[in-house]
Design a protein around this motif. Sequence first.
Motif, PDB file in Angstrom:
ATOM      1  N   ARG A 360       0.838  -1.141   0.034  1.00 45.25           N
ATOM      2  CA  ARG A 360       0.062  -0.036  -0.130  1.00 45.25           C
ATOM      3  C   ARG A 360       0.855   1.234   0.204  1.00 45.25           C
ATOM      4  O   ARG A 360       1.980   1.220   0.475  1.00 45.25           O
ATOM      5  CB  ARG A 360      -1.255  -0.043   1.291  1.00 45.25           C
ATOM      6  CG  ARG A 360      -1.855  -1.023   1.084  1.00 45.25           C
ATOM      7  CD  ARG A 360      -3.116  -1.118   2.034  1.00 45.25           C
ATOM      8  NE  ARG A 360      -3.586  -2.460   2.262  1.00 45.25           N
ATOM      9  CZ  ARG A 360      -4.289  -3.053   3.057  1.00 45.25           C
ATOM     10  NH1 ARG A 360      -4.114  -2.502   4.216  1.00 45.25           N
ATOM     11  NH2 ARG A 360      -4.662  -4.112   2.807  1.00 45.25           N
ATOM     12  N   ARG A 361       0.246   2.233  -0.617  1.00 41.24           N
ATOM     13  CA  ARG A 361       1.130   3.574  -0.796  1.00 41.24           C
ATOM     14  C   ARG A 361       1.655   4.184   0.573  1.00 41.24           C
ATOM     15  O   ARG A 361       2.495   4.720   0.603  1.00 41.24           O
ATOM     16  CB  ARG A 361       0.442   4.374  -1.709  1.00 41.24           C
ATOM     17  CG  ARG A 361       1.180   5.737  -1.952  1.00 41.24           C
ATOM     18  CD  ARG A 361       0.159   6.744  -2.844  1.00 41.24           C
ATOM     19  NE  ARG A 361       1.132   7.912  -3.290  1.00 41.24           N
ATOM     20  CZ  ARG A 361       1.273   8.867  -2.588  1.00 41.24           C
ATOM     21  NH1 ARG A 361       0.830   8.988  -1.336  1.00 41.24           N
ATOM     22  NH2 ARG A 361       1.899   9.966  -3.052  1.00 41.24           N
ATOM     23  N   GLY A 362       0.637   4.320   1.405  1.00 39.39           N
ATOM     24  CA  GLY A 362       1.181   5.117   2.659  1.00 39.39           C
ATOM     25  C   GLY A 362       0.979   6.579   2.461  1.00 39.39           C
ATOM     26  O   GLY A 362       0.286   6.964   1.527  1.00 39.39           O
ATOM     27  N   THR A 363       1.403   7.216   3.271  1.00 41.41           N
ATOM     28  CA  THR A 363       0.850   8.725   3.323  1.00 41.41           C
ATOM     29  C   THR A 363       2.355   9.472   3.282  1.00 41.41           C
ATOM     30  O   THR A 363       3.187   9.164   3.895  1.00 41.41           O
ATOM     31  CB  THR A 363       0.361   9.330   4.822  1.00 41.41           C
ATOM     32  OG1 THR A 363      -0.826   8.769   4.966  1.00 41.41           O
ATOM     33  CG2 THR A 363       0.159  10.618   4.677  1.00 41.41           C
ATOM     34  N   LYS A 364       2.562  10.391   2.532  1.00 41.53           N
ATOM     35  CA  LYS A 364       3.645  11.175   2.220  1.00 41.53           C
ATOM     36  C   LYS A 364       3.630  12.477   3.066  1.00 41.53           C
ATOM     37  O   LYS A 364       2.656  13.260   2.373  1.00 41.53           O
ATOM     38  CB  LYS A 364       3.980  11.475   0.951  1.00 41.53           C
ATOM     39  CG  LYS A 364       5.393  12.135   0.524  1.00 41.53           C
ATOM     40  CD  LYS A 364       5.568  12.144  -0.903  1.00 41.53           C
ATOM     41  CE  LYS A 364       7.004  12.795  -1.288  1.00 41.53           C
ATOM     42  NZ  LYS A 364       7.093  12.764  -2.696  1.00 41.53           N
ATOM     43  N   ILE A 365       4.415  12.860   4.043  1.00 45.83           N
ATOM     44  CA  ILE A 365       4.406  13.947   4.682  1.00 45.83           C
ATOM     45  C   ILE A 365       5.603  15.142   3.963  1.00 45.83           C
ATOM     46  O   ILE A 365       6.744  14.874   3.984  1.00 45.83           O
ATOM     47  CB  ILE A 365       4.613  13.660   6.227  1.00 45.83           C
ATOM     48  CG1 ILE A 365       3.845  12.875   6.706  1.00 45.83           C
ATOM     49  CG2 ILE A 365       4.705  15.281   6.790  1.00 45.83           C
ATOM     50  CD1 ILE A 365       4.125  12.484   8.217  1.00 45.83           C
ATOM     51  N   THR A 366       5.311  16.190   3.578  1.00 48.54           N
ATOM     52  CA  THR A 366       6.063  16.972   2.639  1.00 48.54           C
ATOM     53  C   THR A 366       5.789  18.418   3.309  1.00 48.54           C
ATOM     54  O   THR A 366       5.019  18.736   4.251  1.00 48.54           O
ATOM     55  CB  THR A 366       5.627  17.201   1.306  1.00 48.54           C
ATOM     56  OG1 THR A 366       4.271  17.409   1.226  1.00 48.54           O
ATOM     57  CG2 THR A 366       5.984  15.813   0.714  1.00 48.54           C
ATOM     58  N   PRO A 367       6.694  19.479   3.138  1.00 49.82           N
ATOM     59  CA  PRO A 367       6.719  20.689   3.630  1.00 49.82           C
ATOM     60  C   PRO A 367       5.324  21.550   3.364  1.00 49.82           C
ATOM     61  O   PRO A 367       4.738  21.979   4.379  1.00 49.82           O
ATOM     62  CB  PRO A 367       7.992  21.319   2.860  1.00 49.82           C
ATOM     63  CG  PRO A 367       8.781  20.165   2.931  1.00 49.82           C
ATOM     64  CD  PRO A 367       8.246  19.101   2.618  1.00 49.82           C
ATOM     65  N   SER A 368       4.784  21.281   2.218  1.00 45.30           N
ATOM     66  CA  SER A 368       3.507  22.136   1.864  1.00 45.30           C
ATOM     67  C   SER A 368       2.334  21.070   1.627  1.00 45.30           C
ATOM     68  O   SER A 368       1.312  21.648   1.440  1.00 45.30           O
ATOM     69  CB  SER A 368       3.977  22.860   0.731  1.00 45.30           C
ATOM     70  OG  SER A 368       4.209  22.056  -0.326  1.00 45.30           O
ATOM     71  N   GLY A 369       2.450  20.015   1.646  1.00 39.51           N
ATOM     72  CA  GLY A 369       1.225  18.908   1.533  1.00 39.51           C
ATOM     73  C   GLY A 369       0.916  18.848   0.101  1.00 39.51           C
ATOM     74  O   GLY A 369       1.602  19.362  -0.627  1.00 39.51           O
ATOM     75  N   SER A 370      -0.175  18.265  -0.180  1.00 37.67           N
ATOM     76  CA  SER A 370      -0.592  18.154  -1.374  1.00 37.67           C
ATOM     77  C   SER A 370      -0.950  19.425  -1.860  1.00 37.67           C
ATOM     78  O   SER A 370      -2.233  20.027  -1.173  1.00 37.67           O
ATOM     79  CB  SER A 370      -1.566  17.129  -1.646  1.00 37.67           C
ATOM     80  OG  SER A 370      -2.754  17.266  -0.839  1.00 37.67           O
TER      81      SER A 370
END
Length: 542
Positions: A360-370
Amino acid sequence: MDPLGKTVPSFGGPAKRITSRLVRLHGDGRTHTSLPEDAVNTSDILFEDLPEHAPIHGRNHKNASTSLRVMKFGGTSVGDADCIERVVEIILSSSRESNLVVVVSAMSGVTNRLTEAATQSEAGDRETVTSIFDCLRKQHKAAAVSLIHSVEERNRICLQIEEIIQEGEHLCLGTILLRELTLRARDAISSLGERLSAPLVAAALASRGMEAEAIEATELVVTDSNHGAAEPQMEATRRLCEGRLRPLLQRGIVPVVTGFLGATAEGVLTTLGRGGSDYSATILGAALEANEVIIWTDVDGVLTADPRLVSGANTIPEISYSEAAELAFFGAKVLHQKALRPLMRSGIPVWICNTFAPERRGTKITPSGSQNSGGVKALTAIGDVAMITVGGPGIMGVRDLLGRTFTTTAAVRADVLLISQSSSQNNVCFAVPAALAECAVDALRREFAKDLADEEVEHITLNPIVAIITVVGENMRGTPGIVSLTCNALSRENINVLAIALGSSECNISLVVAREDMKASLVAAHEEFFAKVCPCSNGSSR
Ligand code: ADP
Ligand code: ASP
Ligand code: MG
């Protein structure tokens, strides 16, 4: 021997035992593989039919010579031998794509039992302490027997387990004799679980042909001396990581580092706080300038609410640092509340993935989000909080009410989770962790004793059984109606809101409710924002 002429640890077990491809990554970027003739490559089976974005994060788009992932495995992920086998599969597969630093938690439940042993030592309960350590000894040795095929290696690891358990027993014995549990001893005892699991995971990897080395984070993570909630000193940590980990990575060896702990510059062991292995991973990620940090856990990622409380919660594909930090601060256990701090400058992405469903892909946490996310992203709750109110008619005229209130709570180390103030300076209520509430109230009564001496009204009151429900979403800013939708959802369930706080950042709205209403509040608000097509929801959750 592998193609490089290095000795490959022998594979035990039956001739057709499923094994994995041996991989050596080298400084020049070449990848050398060898596969025992009769072996079935589980790495290929595991990830064969995955879409491109599957959590072989960075698959096919990173140069193996330079890319580095820090992968942290939580307590459930290393909960027993079967779980550790899964972890080994994930590491073997990922190591084909990049260099890896692995961080491990204690096996699930172990830190709780160690903390219990420490507490019971102070109470003088020798019997309970002995039985806890006997149980831990059996648990870890059983996992070693199941995971390590070479008798010699198995004996070596069992001896190491024995030494660590005995160290714990001695620490507890000292505490029993003194009837005093120092902060330093508490840290030394509670961190034994990571010191037990790291050698196990490293040996399990070696048993599958991967060169791995267990490393205690006292060698890597330099912290201040704030036992139980130590803060990293990043420059010193960076130097140690470069000196100790980089050479291993260059030689294709996977370091398996104990999460949760560090040491002061003088070498005294400290811990980073409960759930702190996530923090360990991001500290190492920042120190080594990793390409990404992957937190492997027992859920599919960051969900719209804790799935243990809300059955219909959905995985969020991408979320911003601020949103994830708010969720973590307000109780979402999936990420340690300080975990994103070390990454703020570099913007290194963090993935949350499921050890038990790695496809499963999971969640990506990035500085600005989607980019396209809007409105409410997720909900969270903290149950073990208490609400203190300082105020009432007699408090009128008390000078510097707010300054003195919060200096006093800070002095007893009671973190203030939420503040709500009435229209004048005469009444303020705030939430603190339940464990520190009485201590905070006593300290406040002492602080204001003189001011309140002539008054008959009780001005400092405690409601010990409340919960905070928090609605999080960076793009709630400027979206009208979220407060009223939340309150309406709660009022439909007849739930009374005791206090409310809306930050000027508008990234979260927090409501205080009676603790018995916590779950129902979450379910109702989740239904409101995620089950209906709502202009405030992020739309990606259904
Ligand atoms: P680990 O042992 O891997 O560190 P934790 O138990 O610390 O795992 O964190 C994972 C747990 O966090 C999940 O089992 C889940 O119950 C809880 N959790 C709370 N809020 C959330 C959320 N919003 N999304 C996902 N999980 C959450
Ligand atoms: N083992 C520690 C705990 O249970 C740290 C962690 O798991 O992250 O709190
Ligand atoms: Mg955790």
